[in-house]
Design a protein around this motif. Structure first.
Motif, PDB file in Angstrom:
ATOM      1  N   THR A 175      12.713  73.726   3.540  1.00  0.00           N
ATOM      2  CA  THR A 175      12.838  72.534   2.720  1.00  0.00           C
ATOM      3  C   THR A 175      12.762  71.305   3.627  1.00  0.00           C
ATOM      4  O   THR A 175      12.654  71.425   4.847  1.00  0.00           O
ATOM      5  N   ALA A 176      12.857  70.142   3.022  1.00  0.00           N
ATOM      6  CA  ALA A 176      12.826  68.893   3.789  1.00  0.00           C
ATOM      7  C   ALA A 176      14.032  68.793   4.717  1.00  0.00           C
ATOM      8  O   ALA A 176      14.021  67.980   5.657  1.00  0.00           O
ATOM      9  N   LYS A 177      15.054  69.613   4.489  1.00  0.00           N
ATOM     10  CA  LYS A 177      16.277  69.549   5.291  1.00  0.00           C
ATOM     11  C   LYS A 177      16.298  70.545   6.447  1.00  0.00           C
ATOM     12  O   LYS A 177      17.224  70.514   7.264  1.00  0.00           O
ATOM     13  N   THR A 178      15.307  71.421   6.523  1.00  0.00           N
ATOM     14  CA  THR A 178      15.400  72.534   7.479  1.00  0.00           C
ATOM     15  C   THR A 178      15.451  72.065   8.933  1.00  0.00           C
ATOM     16  O   THR A 178      16.328  72.483   9.699  1.00  0.00           O
ATOM     17  N   VAL A 179      14.534  71.213   9.338  1.00  0.00           N
ATOM     18  CA  VAL A 179      14.507  70.784  10.742  1.00  0.00           C
ATOM     19  C   VAL A 179      15.768  69.996  11.084  1.00  0.00           C
ATOM     20  O   VAL A 179      16.410  70.240  12.117  1.00  0.00           O
ATOM     21  N   SER A 180      16.155  69.068  10.228  1.00  0.00           N
ATOM     22  CA  SER A 180      17.333  68.239  10.519  1.00  0.00           C
ATOM     23  C   SER A 180      18.620  69.052  10.491  1.00  0.00           C
ATOM     24  O   SER A 180      19.585  68.720  11.185  1.00  0.00           O
ATOM     25  N   ALA A 181      18.660  70.141   9.708  1.00  0.00           N
ATOM     26  CA  ALA A 181      19.850  70.994   9.706  1.00  0.00           C
ATOM     27  C   ALA A 181      20.100  71.560  11.104  1.00  0.00           C
ATOM     28  O   ALA A 181      21.251  71.673  11.560  1.00  0.00           O
ATOM     29  N   VAL A 182      19.007  71.886  11.787  1.00  0.00           N
ATOM     30  CA  VAL A 182      19.128  72.421  13.148  1.00  0.00           C
ATOM     31  C   VAL A 182      19.410  71.305  14.149  1.00  0.00           C
ATOM     32  O   VAL A 182      20.324  71.404  14.968  1.00  0.00           O
ATOM     33  N   THR A 183      18.641  70.237  14.084  1.00  0.00           N
ATOM     34  CA  THR A 183      18.784  69.187  15.094  1.00  0.00           C
ATOM     35  C   THR A 183      20.111  68.448  14.977  1.00  0.00           C
ATOM     36  O   THR A 183      20.670  68.028  15.993  1.00  0.00           O
ATOM     37  N   ASP A 184      20.628  68.300  13.771  1.00  0.00           N
ATOM     38  CA  ASP A 184      21.944  67.656  13.626  1.00  0.00           C
ATOM     39  C   ASP A 184      23.017  68.485  14.313  1.00  0.00           C
ATOM     40  O   ASP A 184      23.909  67.937  14.988  1.00  0.00           O
ATOM     41  N   ASP A 220       9.060  80.000   8.942  1.00  0.00           N
ATOM     42  CA  ASP A 220       7.611  80.186   8.970  1.00  0.00           C
ATOM     43  C   ASP A 220       7.116  79.584  10.279  1.00  0.00           C
ATOM     44  O   ASP A 220       7.849  78.866  10.961  1.00  0.00           O
ATOM     45  N   HIS A 221       5.882  79.872  10.635  1.00  0.00           N
ATOM     46  CA  HIS A 221       5.395  79.471  11.955  1.00  0.00           C
ATOM     47  C   HIS A 221       5.370  77.956  12.129  1.00  0.00           C
ATOM     48  O   HIS A 221       5.828  77.428  13.155  1.00  0.00           O
ATOM     49  N   ALA A 222       4.856  77.242  11.133  1.00  0.00           N
ATOM     50  CA  ALA A 222       4.726  75.793  11.263  1.00  0.00           C
ATOM     51  C   ALA A 222       6.085  75.110  11.365  1.00  0.00           C
ATOM     52  O   ALA A 222       6.280  74.220  12.203  1.00  0.00           O
ATOM     53  N   THR A 223       7.025  75.526  10.531  1.00  0.00           N
ATOM     54  CA  THR A 223       8.367  74.930  10.579  1.00  0.00           C
ATOM     55  C   THR A 223       9.062  75.285  11.880  1.00  0.00           C
ATOM     56  O   THR A 223       9.770  74.455  12.465  1.00  0.00           O
ATOM     57  N   LEU A 226      22.721  78.196  15.028  1.00  0.00           N
ATOM     58  CA  LEU A 226      21.480  77.476  14.741  1.00  0.00           C
ATOM     59  C   LEU A 226      20.620  78.247  13.739  1.00  0.00           C
ATOM     60  O   LEU A 226      20.002  77.656  12.839  1.00  0.00           O
ATOM     61  N   VAL A 227      20.594  79.555  13.898  1.00  0.00           N
ATOM     62  CA  VAL A 227      19.848  80.385  12.956  1.00  0.00           C
ATOM     63  C   VAL A 227      20.475  80.300  11.568  1.00  0.00           C
ATOM     64  O   VAL A 227      19.772  80.277  10.547  1.00  0.00           O
ATOM     65  N   ASP A 228      21.805  80.238  11.521  1.00  0.00           N
ATOM     66  CA  ASP A 228      22.498  80.053  10.244  1.00  0.00           C
ATOM     67  C   ASP A 228      22.156  78.707   9.619  1.00  0.00           C
ATOM     68  O   ASP A 228      22.057  78.581   8.391  1.00  0.00           O
ATOM     69  N   ALA A 229      21.990  77.692  10.462  1.00  0.00           N
ATOM     70  CA  ALA A 229      21.617  76.369   9.948  1.00  0.00           C
ATOM     71  C   ALA A 229      20.243  76.419   9.289  1.00  0.00           C
ATOM     72  O   ALA A 229      20.022  75.776   8.254  1.00  0.00           O
ATOM     73  N   VAL A 230      19.329  77.167   9.892  1.00  0.00           N
ATOM     74  CA  VAL A 230      18.020  77.358   9.261  1.00  0.00           C
ATOM     75  C   VAL A 230      18.199  78.021   7.898  1.00  0.00           C
ATOM     76  O   VAL A 230      17.703  77.536   6.870  1.00  0.00           O
ATOM     77  N   ARG A 231      18.906  79.131   7.888  1.00  0.00           N
ATOM     78  CA  ARG A 231      19.071  79.901   6.646  1.00  0.00           C
ATOM     79  C   ARG A 231      19.684  79.057   5.527  1.00  0.00           C
ATOM     80  O   ARG A 231      19.216  79.093   4.380  1.00  0.00           O
TER      81      ARG A 231
END
Length: 277
Positions: free
Chosen positions: A252-261, A30-33, A237-242
């Motif tokens: 979810t609360a894990k979405t941003v950190s899934a990418v940054t990790d 989504d746009h905000a995430t 990275l796109v897979d990490a989002v998905r």
């Protein structure tokens, strides 16, 4: 015109490493995430951000990025909103280069002159438009350069020495070498073949050469970084989002950190690559 891009590749070279170029799709999930993810990328180790402009018919993209584009479009992402995202990112970061990547149709519908002016004003540094060959440079490439945006061209395993001058003629910022024949995320490249291809490209251009398509792990990044000026990672990275989304496809609360990790791990791999070479 390419000041931010040039500065970032020079910084990486001064640190004896390749630059890490990270691709995410604007508006996914989504746009905000998406804005939150993009804002977090530099701190995780991204040197350059490629921001995908969602499109309904992304012919060069594999299933992961196609799905990301559809998620973004379903969530209401438009080209105007993508430029708003760039503008919002620039409010807090005036150093990290942003390259808009996508297809010509949405730009054509937006209006070429209006798009270039708005993209530049928002803070974009360059464009990668995969479905416009050098023969169509007057359509977008030349106007983009005149507007102060780098036009970054792709070279592929099938781009021979006879074709390279046309590909490189109006390229600015860096050259994007596609390491495999096919769509994004489709296969793992042969790193020895890639190394030879990068060496061949460097005989034809003084621009940095960044390698993408099929780079998924820190080990892949290290192998590419041994010989390239930049390593591009997108599908992983796109897979990490998905993989971080809930059952309804929402962040979810894990979405941003899934990418940054993953970006942090890739950045460490990139740094190992040159040291091991």
């Amino acid at each position: 015109m390419t000041a931010r891009i040039d500065a970032r590749f020079k910084l990486a070279a001064s640190e004896n490493r390749a630059a890490l170029v990270t691709f995410v799709t604007a508006g996914d999930p989504d746009h905000a995430t998406s804005l939150e993810i993009v804002r977090a990328l530099p701190g995780a180790g991204a040197d350059v951000i490629e921001l995908g402009m969602p499109f309904t018919d992304p012919m060069a993209d594999g299933p992961a990025i196609q799905a990301a584009g559809l998620r973004a479009l379903k969530g209401g992402e438009t080209l105007h909103r993508t430029l708003d995202l760039v503008r919002a990112f620039r409010e807090g970061d005036d150093a990290t280069p942003i390259v808009l990547m996508g297809y010509y149709n949405p730009i054509y519908v937006y209006g070429v002159d209006a798009f270039l002016a708005d993209a530049k004003a928002a803070g974009a540094d360059g464009l990668i438009v995969v479905d416009l060959p050098p023969e169509e440079d007057e359509e977008l490439c030349i106007p983009a350069l005149a507007a102060g945006l780098a036009f970054i061209r792709l070279a592929t395993p099938t781009t021979d020495d006879a074709r390279l001058p046309a590909v490189l003629k109006n390229t600015a910022g860096f050259v994007y070498y596609v390491s495999i024949a096919g769509v994004t995320g489709a296969a793992t490249p042969d790193f020895n073949v890639v190394s030879s291809a990068v060496a061949r490209l460097k005989k034809h251009t003084s621009l940095p050469v960044a390698v993408g398509f099929g780079v998924k792990t820190p080990e892949h990044a290290a192998a590419i970084a041994a010989g390239a000026d930049g390593v591009v990672v997108g599908s992983a990275l796109v897979d990490a989002v998905r993989s971080s989304l809930d059952g309804e496809g929402r962040a979810t609360a894990k979405t941003v950190s899934a990418v940054t990790d993953l970006v942090s791990a890739l950045a460490a791999g990139v740094r190992r690559g040159r040291a091991a070479a």
